[in-house]
Design an enzyme around this catalytic site. Structure first.
Site, PDB file in Angstrom:
ATOM      1  N   HIS A 279     -41.508 -31.450  -8.850  1.00 23.31           N
ATOM      2  CA  HIS A 279     -40.857 -32.759  -8.979  1.00 23.31           C
ATOM      3  C   HIS A 279     -41.909 -33.831  -9.161  1.00 23.31           C
ATOM      4  O   HIS A 279     -43.086 -33.660  -8.829  1.00 23.31           O
ATOM      5  CB  HIS A 279     -40.001 -33.065  -7.743  1.00 23.31           C
ATOM      6  CG  HIS A 279     -40.809 -33.428  -6.527  1.00 23.31           C
ATOM      7  ND1 HIS A 279     -41.189 -34.722  -6.245  1.00 23.31           N
ATOM      8  CD2 HIS A 279     -41.342 -32.661  -5.532  1.00 23.31           C
ATOM      9  CE1 HIS A 279     -41.879 -34.742  -5.118  1.00 23.31           C
ATOM     10  NE2 HIS A 279     -41.995 -33.501  -4.669  1.00 23.31           N
ATOM     11  N   CYS A 280     -41.474 -34.957  -9.719  1.00 22.80           N
ATOM     12  CA  CYS A 280     -42.303 -36.153  -9.783  1.00 22.80           C
ATOM     13  C   CYS A 280     -41.523 -37.245  -9.055  1.00 22.80           C
ATOM     14  O   CYS A 280     -40.638 -36.943  -8.244  1.00 22.80           O
ATOM     15  CB  CYS A 280     -42.614 -36.533 -11.222  1.00 22.80           C
ATOM     16  SG  CYS A 280     -41.161 -36.801 -12.236  1.00 22.80           S
ATOM     17  N   ALA A 281     -41.813 -38.485  -9.304  1.00 22.97           N
ATOM     18  CA  ALA A 281     -41.153 -39.558  -8.558  1.00 22.97           C
ATOM     19  C   ALA A 281     -39.664 -39.622  -8.831  1.00 22.97           C
ATOM     20  O   ALA A 281     -38.886 -40.005  -7.961  1.00 22.97           O
ATOM     21  CB  ALA A 281     -41.797 -40.905  -8.902  1.00 22.97           C
TER      22      ALA A 281
END
Length: 467
Positions: A28-30
């Site tokens: 995941h990222c932000a």
């Protein structure tokens, strides 16, 4: 209806991506849950879009990405990883987005432009140093601080990069395209040799270096290509003697009869076109160039401007494009100040506070990739705001005597009589970016979230077609 918990969202997402057995990895990222799937045909996009909290989906860089928004992405990713039985990874959104843009821009034409850019990057320190010395020498002489002899000495130093620029470009061109550096320098030497004045072709004496940098680029690219072909078929015992001899005689004669006149036509035509456009188009040309420069940077097309700028410097001694293009960064500065005043996100304020000073000095990547791009609309308003400065410096015909600098340091490469106009243009671009960004409504980052998410439904994605 109660809001779904991260665990329930994770379950429903898995149900619509083919189950946990179809998931290879979870990161995941932000703002995004990023899944690598065994079979993307098992994904039910219609039902997945109906899951509460799912904003959008996109397939990119070999991943199936689900847009969930700041905060939610990390929580749901953790739950999905538990259900699948793998460890969750975290990715830097800015780095990932840059990589995605790089992959998107990896076309043959853009790779060629990248090669061209790589030829001139090593020359930038010399352009900057010589430009500053040459510009300063004129100022010092006008102020009566140096005599004619010192002015002549500083002039020699300041023009040194142009004296042997063709040779250096030839060497770096050969290196970039896989040929021998020394053969590249020799081919460039043929096109810049004083002896050309004694050569008569089609009833006319050739003029040394009249073909400009364009002729050198073409000849040395052909030389590198021919050298690589010959080395594949040439017996090792005669390769050292035969290959360079054949390359020099073939490319040398071909350059005198074909490349040199072609370079003359292209170099002079290019200089005439740029000067004519700015003379006749004035503010309109400046506005278009400054407003479109940063989108060109994102697509990699800006690299095509470097040989043009160098050719202008070689042909005319000044670069009319550099000050106009510098206004694009100034518009970003204005937009950054507006975002700083409007945002409620403390972390975003910190990022802007550290990015603004370096952006004013001509290094705009932290501000662009860390602030205006993720927010979307501020990037667009910054580009639009910069057109005011671009239009002004174009109308005033502000030019630089070198490349490699931007922002306020570019004043070191601006002739003294034009510095005031460059600074006025910079202030106008600051003001344009600030006003348009301040009066435009844009979605702020929630307090506590990082300024590194660029949502799929962002206006910027629609404009740049990043989907």
């Amino acid at each position: 209806m109660a809001k779904l918990s991260p665990k329930e969202m994770g379950k429903r997402i898995l149900e619509n991506v083919g189950g946990k057995e179809n998931v290879i990895s979870v990161t995941h990222c932000a703002t995004r849950l990023r899944l690598v799937l065994k079979d993307k045909e098992l994904v039910n996009k219609n039902d997945l879009a109906k899951v509460e909290g799912v904003l959008s989906t996109v397939e990119q860089s070999g991943q199936f990405q689900i847009i969930l928004g700041p905060g939610t992405a990390a929580k749901v990713s953790g739950e999905v990883a538990k259900l699948v039985g793998v460890k969750v990874g975290q990715e830097d959104e800015v780095a990932v987005r840059k990589a995605e843009l790089k992959e998107k821009n990896n076309t043959p034409f853009k790779r060629f432009l990248r090669h061209l850019s790589n030829i001139f990057i090593p020359l930038i320190p010399a352009f900057v140093g010589c430009g500053v010395i040459y510009g300063s020498s004129k100022l010092l002489q006008n102020l009566g601080l140096i005599d004619d002899n010192m002015y002549a000495m500083l002039g020699v130093i300041g023009k040194a990069v142009f004296t042997y620029m063709s040779i250096m470009v030839g060497m770096y061109t050969a290196k970039e395209f896989g040929g021998s550096v020394t053969l590249g320098g020799a081919i460039a030497g043929i096109l810049s040799s004083p002896g050309l004045a004694k050569v008569v072709i089609n009833g006319e004496n050739l003029v040394p270096e009249q073909g400009g940098i364009i002729a050198v680029l073409i000849a040395c690219m052909i030389g590198a290509w021919l050298e690589k072909k010959l080395r594949k078929i040439m017996p090792s015992v005669i390769d050292l003697i035969a290959t360079p001899t054949i390359v020099l005689i073939v490319v040398g004669l071909g350059s005198l009869y074909i490349v040199h006149p072609l370079g003359v036509a292209l170099s002079q035509g290019l200089s005439n076109i740029v000067n004519s456009l700015i003379d006749r188009g004035g503010f309109l040309v400046g506005a278009v160039l400054s407003g479109s420069f940063l989108p060109l940077v994102m697509t990699g097309l800006h690299r095509a401007l470097t040989p043009i700028e160098v050719s202008l410097l070689k042909e005319t001694g000044v670069d009319l494009l550099r000050p106009i293009l510098a206004m694009a960064g100034a518009g970003q500065v204005g937009a950054g100040i507006a975002v700083y005043l409007k945002t409620k996100n403390k972390n975003l304020k910190k990022i802007i506070g550290s990015s603004l000073p370096v952006a004013m000095l001509g290094v705009g990547e932290p501000l662009m990739f860390g602030v205006t791009l993720p927010l979307g609309k501020p990037f667009i308003t910054a580009c639009l705001g910069s057109v005011i400065g671009g239009a002004y410096v174009s109308m005033m015909k502000v030019a630089s005597i070198g490349i490699g600098l931007s922002g306020l340091p570019l004043t070191l490469l601006i002739p003294s009589e034009s510095i005031i106009h460059y600074l006025i243009g910079t202030l106008l671009a600051y003001a344009g970016g600030f006003v348009l960004t301040y009066v435009t409504k844009w979605d702020d980052m929630p307090d506590g979230s990082l300024s590194n998410g660029m949502e799929e439904h962002s206006v910027l994605n629609e404009v740049l077609n990043l989907k």
